[in-house]
Write a protein that holds these residues in place. Structure first.
Motif, short mmCIF file in Angstrom:
data_model
loop_
_atom_site.label_atom_id
_atom_site.label_comp_id
_atom_site.label_asym_id
_atom_site.label_seq_id
_atom_site.Cartn_x
_atom_site.Cartn_y
_atom_site.Cartn_z
N GLN A 1 16.90 47.54 -47.81
CA GLN A 1 18.27 47.84 -48.25
C GLN A 1 19.22 47.18 -47.25
O GLN A 1 19.57 47.79 -46.25
N ALA A 2 19.64 45.95 -47.53
CA ALA A 2 20.49 45.24 -46.57
C ALA A 2 21.91 45.80 -46.58
O ALA A 2 22.56 45.89 -45.54
N VAL A 3 22.39 46.17 -47.78
CA VAL A 3 23.71 46.80 -47.91
C VAL A 3 23.55 47.97 -48.86
O VAL A 3 22.91 47.84 -49.91
N GLU A 4 24.08 49.12 -48.48
CA GLU A 4 23.85 50.31 -49.27
C GLU A 4 25.16 51.01 -49.63
O GLU A 4 25.85 51.55 -48.76
N ARG A 5 25.52 50.95 -50.89
CA ARG A 5 26.70 51.66 -51.44
C ARG A 5 27.92 51.56 -50.54
O ARG A 5 28.44 52.57 -50.06
N VAL A 6 28.38 50.34 -50.35
CA VAL A 6 29.58 50.13 -49.52
C VAL A 6 30.80 49.94 -50.42
O VAL A 6 30.75 49.19 -51.38
N SER A 7 31.87 50.64 -50.10
CA SER A 7 33.13 50.44 -50.80
C SER A 7 34.19 50.04 -49.77
O SER A 7 34.29 50.68 -48.72
N LEU A 8 34.93 48.97 -50.08
CA LEU A 8 35.84 48.41 -49.10
C LEU A 8 36.86 47.55 -49.83
O LEU A 8 36.49 46.74 -50.66
N ALA A 9 38.14 47.75 -49.52
CA ALA A 9 39.16 46.92 -50.17
C ALA A 9 39.92 46.11 -49.13
O ALA A 9 40.10 46.55 -48.00
N LEU A 10 40.32 44.91 -49.52
CA LEU A 10 41.01 44.01 -48.61
C LEU A 10 42.29 43.52 -49.30
O LEU A 10 42.22 42.92 -50.38
N GLY A 11 43.43 43.79 -48.66
CA GLY A 11 44.71 43.43 -49.29
C GLY A 11 45.44 42.30 -48.57
O GLY A 11 45.06 41.91 -47.46
#
Ligand SMILES: Nc1ncnc2c1ncn2[C@@H]1O[C@H](COP(=O)(O)OP(=O)(O)OP(=O)(O)O)[C@@H](O)[C@H]1O
Ligand SMILES: Nc1ncnc2c1ncn2[C@@H]1O[C@H](COP(=O)(O)OP(=O)(O)OP(=O)(O)O)[C@@H](O)[C@H]1O
Ligand SMILES: [Mg+2]
Ligand SMILES: [Mg+2]
Lengths: 265, 269
Positions: free
Chosen positions: A29-39
């Motif tokens: 699991q290299a990335v697991e359920r990531v949430s991220l916003a970039l404005g």
């Protein structure tokens, strides 16, 4: 602030193989359920130990990897639903600087060709104005214009990295994803590149995701910091808070790195 | 004082450009590395650090003209025959190149490459070479090393590839390790583990290290002496403490000053 890129519960797993026959044993699991916003105008730092999933997350962000779960949105649309012209436009919007400059530059293209190519693909400049643009880009990353005709293998490691940065900036992207952009640069050139990125965020409203294992550089540049470990987002908070009141022992360890003693077990 | 393991005298390197003037990358550089000594080379991007490292065993491209004298363990490498050079590369002298991904073979597994380095340069064979390979991966901090042995380089992260390169160089039991920016992709926790490993080897086996790094914190932690390169010239060379506390050359002072500019204090207003 407008959101340019948004990861919504994204995961990426790779098959885990073992034994001489490389049978699949399960999944990493290299990335697991990531949430991220970039404005727009925002500088977000991403730190974490080696193998924690930073590069994988960056590749998900730029649509280079397809998530096994969740999705990444570019200006509201999922990368993998974009077609033709939309996709080309999104590719221009989001630029990236790879961790490994040797692999991201075409070994047979001179510096000038590498910097002109994105300008012609996106029909941004031609002829004399393209030439002037190439010179301006070289100057931005503190390279002499005498480097125009060099091939990647005729550059030092840090010079190659800077050509990679100049190439990403050539199309004036709305978002820039940088994977360890200053790792191979000495402090003086590194500080100048940090200054350049800072100015782009402030003056051109660039949305910046800055990946680095160097918490100092990240803290001096970014307003918010995300800390990753084993594929998960451990914490995400304003820089002041991460630096003064870290919420996780790993973050504390990163902050206290200067005190780590070689002779202590 | 013992005889130096590496002696570099008046080394110069210039690259013949296509069309443009020759690039004088290194000019008249001299230094020694004693057995068990860690010497760091620092300096600005493009100042000639990698050129020095590659010139030692004639690894530079044919467009490079090299002059001066380099002696490694008694062998005059700039004049030695190709096979005696090949014998010391990867043996007496181990390299960690600046670009780890490019120095690994993409079609061989990590384990195959490690075992090859071990059988080529040590007595270990077969299963015992395999055990050593696992051990080296563990020593550079790769978790689940046994399973990871069967992975290909592209399945490793940047920092993991960098550590594999170091493991490969060390597994051949070199007397001199030339490490070009060996910790750039590593966060501090792993970096400290790697530096500890180098220090242990330096103390127990008298491993000598020529360390190229722009990271003054790393240099401070492990180097006995520091040489400062600026535009191809060695402008300062002395004990680490002295060079970093009382820099003699304006360029060194400037390096130290830049380092203090980047601080934990947010500076994004
Ligand atoms: N193509 C792949 N196949 C299999 N496993 C992979 C692949 N790419 C990455 N991984 C694994 O996923 C995990 C995360 O890797 P990633 O490159 O994202 O880490 P990172 O945080 O960027 O590390 P570093 O700081 O060392 O560059 C690692 O365990 C790595 O081995
Ligand atoms: N094959 C080549 N042809 C022409 N010039 C070259 C070649 N290789 C390196 N150079 C030039 O020689 C100089 C020294 O390069 P070198 O790679 O030794 O620098 P470095 O100190 O290792 O820099 P960095 O910290 O950025 O890796 C640089 O100006 C570079 O542009
Ligand atoms: Mg990475
Ligand atoms: Mg170099």
């Amino acid at each position: 602030m407008t959101v340019i890129l948004e990861a919504v519960h994204v995961s990426k797993s790779f098959p885990r193989r073992g034994g001489v026959l490389r049978r699949q044993l399960g999944a990493v699991q290299a990335v697991e359920r990531v949430s991220l916003a970039l404005g727009t105008g925002e500088s977000l730092g991403l730190v974490g130990e080696s193998g924690s999933g930073k590069t994988t997350l960056a590749k998900l962000f730029i649509g280079l990897l397809r998530p096994t779960e969740g999705e990444v949105l570019v200006r509201g649309a999922s990368w993998f639903r974009l077609r033709g012209g939309e996709r080309l436009a999104a590719r221009r919007t989001v630029q990236f600087v790879f961790q490994d400059p040797m692999n991201s530059l075409n070994p047979r293209m001179t510096v000038e060709e590498a910097l002109s190519e994105p300008l012609s693909i996106h029909r941004l400049a031609a002829g004399a104005s393209r030439r002037a643009r190439v010179d301006a880009l070289l100057e931005l990353v503190r390279l002499s214009t005498s480097y125009r005709r060099r091939l990647p293998r005729e550059l030092s490691g840090g010079e190659r990295q800077r050509v990679g940065i100049a190439r990403a900036l050539a199309v004036e992207p709305a978002a820039l994803i940088c994977d360890e952009p200053i790792a191979s640069l000495d402090v003086s050139v590194g500080a100048q590149i940090l200054e350049l990125l800072r100015a782009l965020c402030r003056e051109r409203r660039l949305a910046l995701l800055f990946i680095s294992h160097d918490l100092r550089a990240v803290a001096s540049l970014c307003r918010r910091i995300a800390v990753m470990r084993e594929g998960k987002l451990l914490e995400l908070a304003p820089t002041e808070q991460i630096v003064n009141r870290p919420g996780h022992p790993y973050t504390t360890l990163l902050l206290r790195s200067a005190e780590l003693d070689l002779d202590q077990a | 004082m013992s005889t130096p393991l590496l002696t570099v005298e008046n080394l110069s390197v210039s690259y013949q450009g296509r069309g443009e003037e020759a690039v004088r990358a290194v000019e008249g550089v001299s230094f020694t590395v004693e057995p068990g000594e860690v010497l760091a080379l620092v300096g600005e991007s493009g100042c000639g650090k990698t050129s020095v490292a590659l010139a030692l065993t004639r690894l530079l491209p044919s467009s490079a003209a090299v002059s001066g004298r380099v002696t490694i363990d008694g062998l005059n490498t700039l004049e030695a025959a190709a096979d005696s050079l090949r014998a010391i590369r990867g043996g007496t002298i181990g390299y960690v190149f600046q670009d780890p991904a490019a120095s690994l073979n993409p079609v061989l597994t990590i384990g195959e490459q490690l075992v090859e380095a071990i059988t080529l340069h040590t007595e270990a064979r077969g299963a015992s070479a395999g055990h050593l390979a696992v051990e080296w991966l563990q020593r550079v901090g790769i978790v689940s090393a046994e399973e990871r042995l069967h992975a290909y380089p592209h399945e490793f992260s940047g920092g993991m590839q960098q550590r594999v390169c170091l493991a490969m160089a060390l597994a051949a039991q070199p007397a001199l390790l030339v490490a070009d920016e060996p910790t750039t992709a590593l966060d501090v926790t792993v970096q400290v583990q790697i530096l500890r490993l180098l220090r242990d080897l330096q103390r127990s086996l008298r491993l000598s290290v020529l360390l190229i790094s722009h990271d003054l914190t790393v240099v401070e932690r492990i180097a006995h002496r520091v040489g400062v390169l600026s535009a191809g010239r060695l402008v300062e060379l002395g004990p680490t403490d002295q060079v970093l506390r009382q820099p003699q050359h304006p360029y060194t002072a400037q390096l130290l000053q830049y380092r203090n500019m980047i601080s934990l204090r947010p500076n994004h207003q």
